[in-house]
Design a protein around this motif. Structure first.
Motif, short mmCIF file in Angstrom:
data_model
loop_
_atom_site.label_atom_id
_atom_site.label_comp_id
_atom_site.label_asym_id
_atom_site.label_seq_id
_atom_site.Cartn_x
_atom_site.Cartn_y
_atom_site.Cartn_z
N ARG A 88 0.83 -1.20 0.00
CA ARG A 88 0.00 0.00 0.00
C ARG A 88 0.87 1.26 0.00
O ARG A 88 0.66 2.18 -0.80
CB ARG A 88 -0.94 0.00 1.22
N ALA A 89 1.87 1.30 0.88
CA ALA A 89 2.74 2.48 0.97
C ALA A 89 3.51 2.69 -0.33
O ALA A 89 3.69 3.83 -0.77
CB ALA A 89 3.70 2.32 2.15
N GLU A 92 1.07 4.04 -2.95
CA GLU A 92 0.74 5.43 -2.62
C GLU A 92 1.86 6.38 -3.03
O GLU A 92 1.60 7.48 -3.54
CB GLU A 92 0.44 5.57 -1.12
N ARG A 95 1.84 6.68 -6.85
CA ARG A 95 0.61 7.39 -7.22
C ARG A 95 0.76 8.90 -6.98
O ARG A 95 0.44 9.73 -7.83
CB ARG A 95 -0.55 6.80 -6.42
N ALA A 96 1.26 9.25 -5.79
CA ALA A 96 1.35 10.66 -5.40
C ALA A 96 2.36 11.40 -6.28
O ALA A 96 2.09 12.51 -6.76
CB ALA A 96 1.75 10.77 -3.93
N VAL A 140 -5.70 1.75 -3.94
CA VAL A 140 -4.96 3.03 -3.90
C VAL A 140 -5.18 3.79 -5.21
O VAL A 140 -5.31 5.01 -5.22
CB VAL A 140 -3.45 2.77 -3.69
N CYS A 142 -4.19 2.62 -9.50
CA CYS A 142 -3.03 2.46 -10.38
C CYS A 142 -3.49 2.47 -11.83
O CYS A 142 -4.64 2.15 -12.14
CB CYS A 142 -2.21 1.22 -10.03
#
Ligand SMILES: [Zn+2]
Length: 328
Positions: A88-89, A92, A95-96, A140, A142
């Motif tokens: 997840r991290a 993220e 993505r960010a 999240v 993608c």
């Protein structure tokens, strides 16, 4: 909204990013040996920083550091219970940073360390591992999936099967180590055909080999399939005798003198484009400076910036040096 992978491929070459684990190990955030990706939870800023360097270099795709983020591999460092957190991290972070520019964020699937060609039950276990990573990534957000570095075609096919169920664009590439075929004896052309038939939008070869040891195999791949093809070689000099950089005594602490120059990687990007390779990226040993040089060749940066930048046709002294030491 950023253009999707398939739209970009239709317009011209897509530029992939570089390597993460080896570079983050050099910077002190990753353990050499296991090379596991828990940096996404221990030092998320360091991971985001490297994503940002690739973004600024001009890439189309940022790959989340979900490589090796399987229960089996993370168990080797006592982190089996943190699989979902690490995935997840990582997703993220990609993505960010992708949202800071015009890049796409990819979930990365890779070898699970659970594949056993003699045990058909391992297949269902691997399917479940990929599904778990995919579920977190979709949650999240993608844009595509890059399934890579598989030394067994069968495991690459399992990743392709699970990734296809999402409907997202999919790049699947295999790693060709010492011999010019996968661990089960399939040629690069056969791997590419089978993966394309299984529905991967882009197929090819990544990691292990330098560009010089990869492009001849990619020629076979290019001739074997009609659709899009991808390659992401390493930025370390390898040789015909030892085409795979992990087979070197120098791996991992003495690789520095084997690292290719920006000019080498720029030359590679140009060759790849002229061969009709559609997705041109790089893997271990390739840092932002290499990727930026590739971006210039592929026209991913402004023309006026090119004029005052490095002349990549100058003598390639480090390259010549490695050539010389290889022969003696
Ligand atoms: Zn690699």
């Amino acid at each position: 909204v950023a253009k999707g992978l398939l739209e970009r491929l239709a317009e011209g070459p897509v530029l992939g990013d570089g390597g993460y684990l080896l570079e983050l190990e050099k910077r002190g955030y990753v353990r050499a040996g296991p090379f596991t990706p828990e940096v996404s939870i221990t030092h998320p800023d360091a991971l985001a920083g490297l994503h940002r360097e690739f973004l600024l270099a001009g890439v189309d795709v940022l790959q989340a550091l979900t490589f090796y983020a399987s229960e089996e591999k993370l168990a080797t460092v006592g982190l089996a219970g943190r699989v979902d957190d690490i995935n997840r991290a990582a997703m993220e972070a990609a993505r960010a940073v992708a949202a800071e520019g015009d890049a796409l964020a990819a979930l990365t699937l890779s070898m699970t360390w659970a594949y056993d060609p003699r045990d058909s039950r391992s297949r269902d276990r691997i399917r479940a591992m990929f599904d778990r990573q995919i579920e977190v990534a979709i949650d999240v957000g993608c844009d595509l999936i890059v399934a890579e570095t598989f030394t067994w075609l069968e495991e690459a096919l399992l990743a392709t099967e699970r990734a296809k169920r999402t409907g997202l664009p999919l790049v699947t590439t295999v790693a060709i180590e010492e011999r010019p075929h996968d661990m089960e004896g399939h040629s690069p052309a056969e791997c590419a055909r089978r993966l394309a038939d299984a529905g991967a939008d882009v197929v090819g070869i990544n990691c292990m080999r330098d560009p010089e040891r990869t492009l001849p195999l990619m020629q076979e791949v290019r001739e074997a399939v009609e659709g899009y093809v991808a390659t992401q070689p390493v930025a370390f000099r390898t040789s015909e005798d030892r085409p795979s950089f992990t087979a070197y005594r120098e791996f991992p602490f003495h690789l520095d003198p084997l690292q290719l120059t920006r000019a080498d990687m720029a030359a590679y990007a140009g060759q790849a484009q002229s061969m009709g390779i559609n997705y041109i990226g790089s893997c271990c040993g390739s840092v932002a400076a290499h990727v930026r040089a590739m971006a210039k060749v592929l026209g991913k940066v402004d023309d006026d910036e090119r004029e005052w930048e490095i002349d990549y046709d100058k003598p390639r002294s480090a390259y010549e040096y490695h050539k010389h030491t290889e022969m003696t």
